[in-house]
Design an enzyme around this catalytic site. Structure first.
Site, PDB file in Angstrom:
ATOM      1  N   ASN A   1       0.866  -1.177   0.000  1.00 17.22           N
ATOM      2  CA  ASN A   1       0.000   0.000   0.000  1.00 17.22           C
ATOM      3  C   ASN A   1       0.906   1.231   0.000  1.00 17.22           C
ATOM      4  O   ASN A   1       1.487   1.573   1.020  1.00 17.22           O
ATOM      5  CB  ASN A   1      -0.888  -0.041   1.260  1.00 17.22           C
ATOM      6  CG  ASN A   1      -1.712   1.223   1.440  1.00 17.22           C
ATOM      7  OD1 ASN A   1      -1.799   2.049   0.537  1.00 17.22           O
ATOM      8  ND2 ASN A   1      -2.304   1.378   2.619  1.00 17.22           N
ATOM      9  N   TRP A   2       1.013   1.857  -1.158  1.00 19.48           N
ATOM     10  CA  TRP A   2       1.951   2.981  -1.289  1.00 19.48           C
ATOM     11  C   TRP A   2       1.442   4.257  -0.619  1.00 19.48           C
ATOM     12  O   TRP A   2       2.172   5.217  -0.483  1.00 19.48           O
ATOM     13  CB  TRP A   2       2.230   3.266  -2.759  1.00 19.48           C
ATOM     14  CG  TRP A   2       3.024   2.201  -3.459  1.00 19.48           C
ATOM     15  CD1 TRP A   2       3.453   0.999  -2.936  1.00 19.48           C
ATOM     16  CD2 TRP A   2       3.506   2.242  -4.811  1.00 19.48           C
ATOM     17  NE1 TRP A   2       4.167   0.307  -3.884  1.00 19.48           N
ATOM     18  CE2 TRP A   2       4.213   1.040  -5.047  1.00 19.48           C
ATOM     19  CE3 TRP A   2       3.409   3.182  -5.841  1.00 19.48           C
ATOM     20  CZ2 TRP A   2       4.814   0.762  -6.276  1.00 19.48           C
ATOM     21  CZ3 TRP A   2       4.001   2.900  -7.068  1.00 19.48           C
ATOM     22  CH2 TRP A   2       4.704   1.703  -7.276  1.00 19.48           C
ATOM     23  N   LYS A   3       0.178   4.283  -0.279  1.00 23.26           N
ATOM     24  CA  LYS A   3      -0.435   5.499   0.298  1.00 23.26           C
ATOM     25  C   LYS A   3      -0.142   6.698  -0.620  1.00 23.26           C
ATOM     26  O   LYS A   3      -0.046   6.524  -1.822  1.00 23.26           O
ATOM     27  CB  LYS A   3       0.048   5.702   1.726  1.00 23.26           C
ATOM     28  CG  LYS A   3      -0.152   4.425   2.560  1.00 23.26           C
ATOM     29  CD  LYS A   3       0.035   4.630   4.029  1.00 23.26           C
ATOM     30  CE  LYS A   3      -0.174   3.299   4.743  1.00 23.26           C
ATOM     31  NZ  LYS A   3      -0.081   3.409   6.191  1.00 23.26           N
TER      32      LYS A   3
ATOM     33  N   HIS B   1      -9.591   1.361   5.122  1.00 25.28           N
ATOM     34  CA  HIS B   1      -8.317   1.617   5.810  1.00 25.28           C
ATOM     35  C   HIS B   1      -8.550   2.625   6.936  1.00 25.28           C
ATOM     36  O   HIS B   1      -9.331   3.570   6.781  1.00 25.28           O
ATOM     37  CB  HIS B   1      -7.285   2.143   4.812  1.00 25.28           C
ATOM     38  CG  HIS B   1      -5.897   2.127   5.372  1.00 25.28           C
ATOM     39  ND1 HIS B   1      -5.464   3.059   6.282  1.00 25.28           N
ATOM     40  CD2 HIS B   1      -4.869   1.262   5.195  1.00 25.28           C
ATOM     41  CE1 HIS B   1      -4.212   2.774   6.625  1.00 25.28           C
ATOM     42  NE2 HIS B   1      -3.833   1.694   5.978  1.00 25.28           N
TER      43      HIS B   1
ATOM     44  N   GLU C   1      -6.853   5.009   7.946  1.00 25.46           N
ATOM     45  CA  GLU C   1      -6.578   6.406   7.586  1.00 25.46           C
ATOM     46  C   GLU C   1      -7.804   7.032   6.922  1.00 25.46           C
ATOM     47  O   GLU C   1      -8.122   8.202   7.149  1.00 25.46           O
ATOM     48  CB  GLU C   1      -5.342   6.477   6.671  1.00 25.46           C
ATOM     49  CG  GLU C   1      -4.065   6.241   7.477  1.00 25.46           C
ATOM     50  CD  GLU C   1      -2.907   5.672   6.683  1.00 25.46           C
ATOM     51  OE1 GLU C   1      -2.927   5.709   5.435  1.00 25.46           O
ATOM     52  OE2 GLU C   1      -1.969   5.167   7.328  1.00 25.46           O
TER      53      GLU C   1
ATOM     54  N   GLU D   1      -5.513  -4.676  10.686  1.00 19.03           N
ATOM     55  CA  GLU D   1      -4.461  -3.684  10.889  1.00 19.03           C
ATOM     56  C   GLU D   1      -4.709  -2.908  12.182  1.00 19.03           C
ATOM     57  O   GLU D   1      -5.456  -1.917  12.180  1.00 19.03           O
ATOM     58  CB  GLU D   1      -4.441  -2.694   9.723  1.00 19.03           C
ATOM     59  CG  GLU D   1      -4.162  -3.328   8.374  1.00 19.03           C
ATOM     60  CD  GLU D   1      -3.565  -2.323   7.399  1.00 19.03           C
ATOM     61  OE1 GLU D   1      -2.476  -2.590   6.885  1.00 19.03           O
ATOM     62  OE2 GLU D   1      -4.166  -1.258   7.183  1.00 19.03           O
TER      63      GLU D   1
ATOM     64  N   GLY E   1       2.526   2.267  10.763  1.00 17.04           N
ATOM     65  CA  GLY E   1       3.510   3.341  10.604  1.00 17.04           C
ATOM     66  C   GLY E   1       4.268   3.692  11.867  1.00 17.04           C
ATOM     67  O   GLY E   1       4.953   4.714  11.919  1.00 17.04           O
TER      68      GLY E   1
ATOM     69  N   SER F   1       3.310  -2.118  10.357  1.00 22.33           N
ATOM     70  CA  SER F   1       4.763  -2.205  10.553  1.00 22.33           C
ATOM     71  C   SER F   1       5.344  -3.575  10.206  1.00 22.33           C
ATOM     72  O   SER F   1       6.275  -4.043  10.875  1.00 22.33           O
ATOM     73  CB  SER F   1       5.135  -1.783  11.982  1.00 22.33           C
ATOM     74  OG  SER F   1       4.783  -0.435  12.198  1.00 22.33           O
TER      75      SER F   1
ATOM     76  N   GLY G   1       2.757  -0.980   4.250  1.00 21.69           N
ATOM     77  CA  GLY G   1       2.922   0.415   3.851  1.00 21.69           C
ATOM     78  C   GLY G   1       4.397   0.734   3.659  1.00 21.69           C
ATOM     79  O   GLY G   1       4.971   0.488   2.600  1.00 21.69           O
ATOM     80  N   GLY G   2       5.026   1.246   4.707  1.00 18.50           N
ATOM     81  CA  GLY G   2       6.408   1.733   4.638  1.00 18.50           C
ATOM     82  C   GLY G   2       7.387   0.804   3.930  1.00 18.50           C
ATOM     83  O   GLY G   2       8.142   1.230   3.046  1.00 18.50           O
TER      84      GLY G   2
HETATM   85  P1  PGA Z   1       2.815   0.287   7.601  1.00 17.35           P
HETATM   86  O1  PGA Z   1       1.352   0.547   6.952  1.00 17.35           O
HETATM   87  O2  PGA Z   1       3.316  -1.012   7.020  1.00 17.35           O
HETATM   88  O3  PGA Z   1       3.636   1.465   7.150  1.00 17.35           O
HETATM   89  O4  PGA Z   1       2.646   0.206   9.070  1.00 17.35           O
HETATM   90  C1  PGA Z   1       0.432  -0.505   6.791  1.00 17.35           C
HETATM   91  C2  PGA Z   1      -0.857   0.010   6.226  1.00 17.35           C
HETATM   92  O5  PGA Z   1      -1.324   1.070   6.656  1.00 17.35           O
HETATM   93  O6  PGA Z   1      -1.472  -0.623   5.340  1.00 17.35           O
END
Ligand code: PGA
Length: 260
Positions: free
Chosen positions: A10-12, A100, A102, A172, A178, A218, A239-240
């Site tokens: 997930n590149w956000k 998600h 966010e 999640e 993050g 994470s 994500g990251g």
């Molecule tokens: P993260 O993000 O791996 O940077 O913690 C995961 C996500 O929000 O899908």
């Protein structure tokens, strides 16, 4: 039948066209030598503006599938700034991330809206990756399982058993996203087992056995092997660590049955 794992990036809100190209070239190069039969399903979710670029990079690489980070459930019309499923179909998008945290927290997306999106995605033959997760406060109050059961029950309302079996859930925990602080693998496994029980109750043991449930929060190359060793965890939403080709390829390898 064993569930095929998924490693989804997930590149956000990262990567313009040039950066998407560079990252994808690295990933495509990194998966070239991997045995497709042993690989997890690899999914990349860029921003809308980089969908074309990523599609172009993977056109000769069937090992990688494309996902969108969002969609509007309506067919078309006066929805300024939104993107429809028809538009995503232009790019051969196979998965859509919905729910998600966010989007729930920053854009006030409700369980009902997420359910509408899930139904629209499945009606077009795409696969929703339905996210759920608890806050740190909810975990400390001991209401995690009840909260997840509520999110999942609402997300799947009105969805048939066959569509549910095709869907993907991503557990999640919000406090792990993050933060660098991944949920303990054994606890993530327990929680995902509880989510599977909710699916069994809503549908059947067969649907619960088929649906793939990922862990996100994470996930790193140093955590993936232990996470994948858990019986309930069917892969990762990342994500990251999906923003660098080397680490994303390490995550893919970490989800393969033998060390490669
Ligand atoms: P993260 O993000 O791996 O940077 O913690 C995961 C996500 O929000 O899908």
């Amino acid at each position: 039948m064993a569930r095929r794992p998924i490693i989804a990036g997930n590149w956000k809100m990262n990567n313009n066209k040039a950066a998407a190209k560079e990252l994808m070239e690295g990933i495509v190069n990194g998966v070239k030598s991997l045995d497709a039969d042993l690989m997890p399903e690899v999914v990349v979710a860029p921003t809308f503006t980089a969908l074309w670029q990523v599609q172009d990079c993977i056109k000769n690489e069937p090992k990688i599938a494309l996902a969108a980070q969002n969609v509007n459930p309506n067919e078309s019309g006066a929805y300024t700034g939104e993107v429809s499923l028809d538009m995503l179909a232009d790019f051969d998008v196979k998965f859509v991330i919905i729910g998600h945290s966010e989007r729930r927290q920053m854009f006030n997306e409700s369980d009902e809206f997420i359910n509408e999106k899930a139904k629209a995605i499945l009606a077009k033959g795409l696969i929703p990756i339905i996210c759920c997760g608890e806050t740190l406060e909810q975990r400390e109050q001991g209401v995690t399982d009840a909260h997840l059961a509520s999110q999942i029950t609402k997300a799947f309302e009105g969805i048939s058993a066959s569509d549910a079996a095709k869907s993907v859930i991503a557990y999640e925990p919000i406090w792990a996203i993050g933060t660098g602080k991944s949920c303990d693998a054994v606890e993530a496994n327990r929680t995902i087992g509880e989510i599977r029980k909710v699916i069994a109750k809503l549908y059947s043991a067969d649907v619960a056995d088929k649906i793939r449930i990922l862990y996100g929060g994470s996930v790193k190359p140093s955590t993936i092997v232990e996470q994948m060793a858990q019986s309930e965890i069917d892969g990762g939403l990342i994500g990251g660590a999906s923003l660098k080709a080397d680490s994303f390829v390490e995550l893919i390898k970490g989800a393969m049955p033998v060390s490669v």
